[in-house]
Design a protein around this motif. Structure first.
Motif, PDB file in Angstrom:
ATOM      1  N   GLY A  42       0.810  -1.208   0.000  1.00 26.14           N
ATOM      2  CA  GLY A  42       0.000   0.000   0.000  1.00 26.14           C
ATOM      3  C   GLY A  42       0.843   1.256   0.000  1.00 26.14           C
ATOM      4  O   GLY A  42       0.520   2.242  -0.677  1.00 26.14           O
ATOM      5  N   GLU A  43       1.946   1.242   0.762  1.00 32.11           N
ATOM      6  CA  GLU A  43       2.853   2.391   0.783  1.00 32.11           C
ATOM      7  C   GLU A  43       3.501   2.598  -0.579  1.00 32.11           C
ATOM      8  O   GLU A  43       3.645   3.744  -1.044  1.00 32.11           O
ATOM      9  N   LEU A  44       3.901   1.487  -1.215  1.00 34.00           N
ATOM     10  CA  LEU A  44       4.516   1.596  -2.528  1.00 34.00           C
ATOM     11  C   LEU A  44       3.518   2.156  -3.539  1.00 34.00           C
ATOM     12  O   LEU A  44       3.854   3.029  -4.350  1.00 34.00           O
ATOM     13  N   ALA A  45       2.279   1.673  -3.490  1.00 36.02           N
ATOM     14  CA  ALA A  45       1.248   2.172  -4.406  1.00 36.02           C
ATOM     15  C   ALA A  45       0.989   3.660  -4.163  1.00 36.02           C
ATOM     16  O   ALA A  45       0.809   4.440  -5.103  1.00 36.02           O
ATOM     17  N   GLY A  46       0.989   4.048  -2.885  1.00 33.07           N
ATOM     18  CA  GLY A  46       0.788   5.450  -2.563  1.00 33.07           C
ATOM     19  C   GLY A  46       1.919   6.324  -3.087  1.00 33.07           C
ATOM     20  O   GLY A  46       1.689   7.428  -3.605  1.00 33.07           O
ATOM     21  N   ALA A  47       3.153   5.832  -2.962  1.00 36.36           N
ATOM     22  CA  ALA A  47       4.308   6.574  -3.464  1.00 36.36           C
ATOM     23  C   ALA A  47       4.252   6.694  -4.982  1.00 36.36           C
ATOM     24  O   ALA A  47       4.612   7.724  -5.563  1.00 36.36           O
ATOM     25  N   ARG A  48       3.776   5.640  -5.640  1.00 47.67           N
ATOM     26  CA  ARG A  48       3.655   5.664  -7.101  1.00 47.67           C
ATOM     27  C   ARG A  48       2.612   6.703  -7.539  1.00 47.67           C
ATOM     28  O   ARG A  48       2.824   7.445  -8.494  1.00 47.67           O
ATOM     29  N   THR A  49       1.509   6.744  -6.804  1.00 50.57           N
ATOM     30  CA  THR A  49       0.465   7.718  -7.111  1.00 50.57           C
ATOM     31  C   THR A  49       0.964   9.145  -6.883  1.00 50.57           C
ATOM     32  O   THR A  49       0.729  10.047  -7.692  1.00 50.57           O
ATOM     33  N   GLU A  50       1.656   9.347  -5.777  1.00 48.14           N
ATOM     34  CA  GLU A  50       2.183  10.675  -5.447  1.00 48.14           C
ATOM     35  C   GLU A  50       3.204  11.141  -6.482  1.00 48.14           C
ATOM     36  O   GLU A  50       3.215  12.309  -6.878  1.00 48.14           O
ATOM     37  N   ALA A  51       4.060  10.226  -6.925  1.00 50.31           N
ATOM     38  CA  ALA A  51       5.094  10.594  -7.895  1.00 50.31           C
ATOM     39  C   ALA A  51       4.489  10.963  -9.246  1.00 50.31           C
ATOM     40  O   ALA A  51       5.011  11.845  -9.941  1.00 50.31           O
ATOM     41  N   ALA A  52       3.420  10.285  -9.634  1.00 50.67           N
ATOM     42  CA  ALA A  52       2.709  10.578 -10.897  1.00 50.67           C
ATOM     43  C   ALA A  52       3.666  10.653 -12.084  1.00 50.67           C
ATOM     44  O   ALA A  52       3.625  11.587 -12.883  1.00 50.67           O
ATOM     45  N   LEU A  53       4.541   9.649 -12.192  1.00 51.25           N
ATOM     46  CA  LEU A  53       5.504   9.641 -13.286  1.00 51.25           C
ATOM     47  C   LEU A  53       4.806   9.382 -14.622  1.00 51.25           C
ATOM     48  O   LEU A  53       3.795   8.675 -14.687  1.00 51.25           O
ATOM     49  N   ALA A  54       5.373   9.952 -15.670  1.00 52.44           N
ATOM     50  CA  ALA A  54       4.881   9.669 -17.016  1.00 52.44           C
ATOM     51  C   ALA A  54       5.140   8.210 -17.358  1.00 52.44           C
ATOM     52  O   ALA A  54       6.092   7.595 -16.850  1.00 52.44           O
TER      53      ALA A  54
END
Length: 210
Positions: A42-54
């Motif tokens: 869940g933390e990893l998914a949250g970090a991925r969402t926050e980063a919003a990389l192309a």
């Protein structure tokens, strides 16, 4: 607060043993086998969402027969999905930036690369590749990019195969310019300080005005 947390994470995952020499800017640092720190999904998914990389580049043609990255698959950090670099980058000139979270000059250069990517548009794809040392912790990489506000496409060179295929030196940051057919045009182990310098290198080695 994030900087303190990031420093603590770096200390926790800092590689030990089997030393190699890795150069970051003007400083030579001894590093070895990278370990990863378990992070809740869940933390990893949250970090991925926050980063919003192309998302990683999409192909515009079939891969060339001599493409340097043919058959190499790595995680596309923005999506978490496997990404075939040889196929995905085919058909468009490509700028690959080799970097790492522990590389101070990389911190200075990544925002400049982001501005260059916006300037280049569809003429040149820009893809960042995190070095093997540190690639075992995608959470830390995502948090680092979030802090910088850099949303460039990114992959993780967890096994060092990308660097080996490109013949990239163990100097960070380094930029590799790849032709539309997938062959390497130039390897530039240097720090770029502005978008005009990047555009000049692209014009000289790839023949593309951006």
């Amino acid at each position: 607060m994030f900087v303190v947390v990031m420093v603590a994470l770096v200390v926790a995952i800092w590689p030990r043993g089997d030393d190699d020499r890795v150069i970051s800017g003007d400083t030579t640092t001894t590093v070895g086998t990278q370990t990863s720190v378990p992070v809740d999904a869940g933390e990893l998914a949250g970090a991925r969402t926050e980063a919003a990389l192309a998302d990683c580049p999409a192909p515009t043609a079939a891969p060339g027969t001599h493409a340097a990255l043919a058959g190499i698959v790595a995680e596309c950090l923005g999506t978490g999905r496997p990404y075939n670099l040889g196929e995905g980058t085919a058909g468009t000139p490509l700028l690959i930036n080799m970097w790492a979270t522990w590389c101070y000059p990389c911190r200075q250069e990544l925002p400049i690369l982001s501005r260059y990517a916006a300037r280049a548009g569809s003429k040149v794809n820009v893809l960042t590749v995190h070095a093997k040392e540190g690639a075992g912790n995608p959470y830390l990489v995502l948090k680092f990019l979030s802090e910088l506000g850099v949303r460039l496409p990114a992959t993780l060179d967890t096994n060092g195969k990308i660097a080996a295929a490109l013949r990239a030196p163990r100097v960070f940051p380094s930029t590799v310019l790849v032709r539309a057919d997938g062959t390497v045009a130039k390897v530039l182990p240097q720090v770029f300080h502005n978008t005009d310098d990047i555009a000049g290198a692209v014009r000289t080695h790839l023949g593309v005005d951006t």
